[in-house]
Design an enzyme around this catalytic site. Sequence first.
Site, short mmCIF file in Angstrom:
data_model
loop_
_atom_site.label_atom_id
_atom_site.label_comp_id
_atom_site.label_asym_id
_atom_site.label_seq_id
_atom_site.Cartn_x
_atom_site.Cartn_y
_atom_site.Cartn_z
CD GLU A 125 -2.18 -0.78 2.55
OE1 GLU A 125 -2.35 -0.02 3.81
OE2 GLU A 125 -3.12 -1.75 2.92
CE LYS A 127 5.08 4.91 7.09
NZ LYS A 127 4.46 6.14 7.26
CG ASP A 129 3.98 12.46 5.43
OD1 ASP A 129 4.38 11.88 6.13
OD2 ASP A 129 5.13 13.14 4.70
CE1 TYR A 238 -5.07 -3.79 11.43
CE2 TYR A 238 -4.09 -2.26 12.51
CZ TYR A 238 -4.50 -3.38 12.40
OH TYR A 238 -3.54 -4.32 13.80
CE LYS A 324 9.43 7.03 6.19
NZ LYS A 324 9.22 8.07 7.18
CB CYS A 420 17.77 47.94 -4.57
SG CYS A 420 16.23 47.08 -4.69
CB CYS A 423 13.91 51.07 -6.02
SG CYS A 423 15.30 50.43 -4.76
CB CYS A 438 16.36 46.76 -1.34
SG CYS A 438 16.22 49.28 -1.83
CB CYS A 444 11.57 49.87 -2.72
SG CYS A 444 12.84 48.11 -3.71
#
Length: 681
Positions: A125, A127, A129, A238, A324, A420, A423, A438, A444
């Site tokens: 099956e 797994k 998460d 299950y 896993k 930046c 700007c 910046c 900006c």
Amino acid sequence: MMDLFSEIEEPEREELTALRKELEEANYKYYVLNMPTLSDREFDEKMHRLQELEAMFPDMYDAKSPTQHVGSDLAVTGYGLRVTGNKFETVKHKYPMLSLANSYSREEIEDWVRKLPSNVEIVCELKYDGLSISLWYEHGTLVRALTRGDGQQGDDVIDNIKTIPSIPWKIERDDVPDFFELRGEVLLPWERFEALNKEREEQEEPLFANPRNAASGTLKLQDPREVARRGLDAYLYYMLGENLPGTTHFERLETAKTWGFHISDAIKVCKNVDEVMAYIAYWDTERKNLPVATDGIVLKVNNLAQQEELGFTAKTPRWAIAYKFPAEKQLTLLKEITYQVGRTGVVTPVANLEPVQLSGTMVQRATLHNEDFIKSLDIRPGDKVWVEKGGEIIPKIVGRADREGLEVSGLEVSGFPTHCPECGAELVRVEGEAAWRCPNEAGCPPQIKGKIEHFVSRKAMNIDGLGEETIDLLYRQGLLHTIADIYDLKIEDIAAQERLGEKSAQNILAGIEASKQVPWARVLFALGIRMVGETTAKKIAKRYNTIDTLQWATAEQLCAIEDVGPQIAENIVKYFEDIRNLEILDRLRQAGLQMEGEAEAEPTSDKLAGFSIVISGTFSQHSRDEYKAIIEQNGGKNVGSVSKKTSFILAGENMGPEKRKKAEELGVKLVSEEEFLGMIE
Ligand code: IVH
């Protein structure tokens, strides 16, 4: 005489004790706080080492060791770690909820199969998460929905579980036994998870690291309406109970499917390890197209009589094992590095990649973190880089492939910009930080627009209709430069915009008007002072109930507020030192925003007048917040850290070792909960 052997053994005994503590804490952070600190693999390796050490020193046996029990999501854990505010009923499981042993390779799977009866059938099956849930049905009706808890008892979260459309509340069928239990995994589908995080990002709330954390946080909410809104799902895998139909696990799941439960279609009965490995190989790729997160495969002995014979160890069934998947990583071409300026001005290098499929989504951009990271790995455009989407939300670059046969000099070093990209302002690097920033906060574009987006967001001023795109439009038209400009907008300004008619303009204006009633604490949050989040703003607004008093508060005074540290205090002081901000605040006040709140309750006694009190540890009679209020109502002052000026510490259970040490050094008295209550009686 010194015992030579015990001296040699000593470091290993110490390692054993340290590992127990580390694993217990890791369990707590994973299950209770939803903040994983170790990868599954690291966790398993450490657990393995602890088992080894415990076998070497049987005299150090401890029933509370993490090797002897599964992790716990209950509010209070074995080693005294606890969280408060849990309002679910804790119920004993009918059958303990165990964990699964992990494996990572064909060899480990073969080792497990060797211990099973020959010609055994193995059900493979996916797994899932998420987090496990145990559903109890009595006469076809769902009566309980328990979290795993500590494996022996769990929290009943039935009201939240009932928000999941695929879980029947009642099964109207003749073949349903009087009682059965169905276990499965609660999940937040990828799509929902991404939408939720996007919303949280807009609200400046901490993001969930992955769908598992998001599902776990959601299932523990006290408000089922919010749970319903988030859209959880569940897969069941299950069935347990007495005198249930079927002689195999597979048959039982097929039956559960006919009762209306959400059972995966990916289940397969395998006859040998080759078939198992083929299943693993298939799903390792195919799982990326599933709507929910998976992190491996579960292998189970199909025959129930054989399962019973194999039985359980203290923590896991012998009849099942998990495999896993390795962490998802892909090698791809780094086409270009660009630089992104965030709302707070931080400049983040972004890897623009040849698109790759990763954990269910197509990834073409990933963070390169900061300048130091790029330099340390010598990453250059044209390189093949490893991109990973693990626990974190944003894909990240984790490495670079060797440049086989490639002339390094052929790849141009991508120097970090000095100015930046948005700007042109010269970037600054704050000492001790890896980030370039910046400093042109007021000029900006992403910083200007980001501030406005934050201001109008749901948890701040909640101005409907003013979304990212509209803000961008109005900004480009020169109509919106600061948050104060919002209150000068005219209906014709908005209605004149492309794609915005009279109706939307009216809605936006109504939202702006309504925002004038938003309480002071939220206005303070909306201002976007760096590091002042929703909760901190509430605490500050409670202490300073008008903007005028807050404006004159010193950093030291601000630090006396719970959750406000020196950095936040300095940001607040700086905010009010900037004349541009004062002008904005003045305009907001004139527009009619709430700049005042309820005054804090006046002290009702002066029993604690002049006392500076630190609260530490956990308490049984009142919560910490209640004690804080009690101190203030009695004229005392609650302060965050222990200093010479501290009158005493209200010390609960499990007081932090740092605070205790400091108190001892400075000779500050500890007062127990009972003594304290006696003082104010
Ligand atoms: S069977 C007695 N089947 O994985 C153990 N568990 O790491 C019964 N999980 O606690 C569990 N998908 O929360 C089983 N198809 C699946 C599963 C599954 C996910 C979770 C479950 C369990 C954890 C163990």
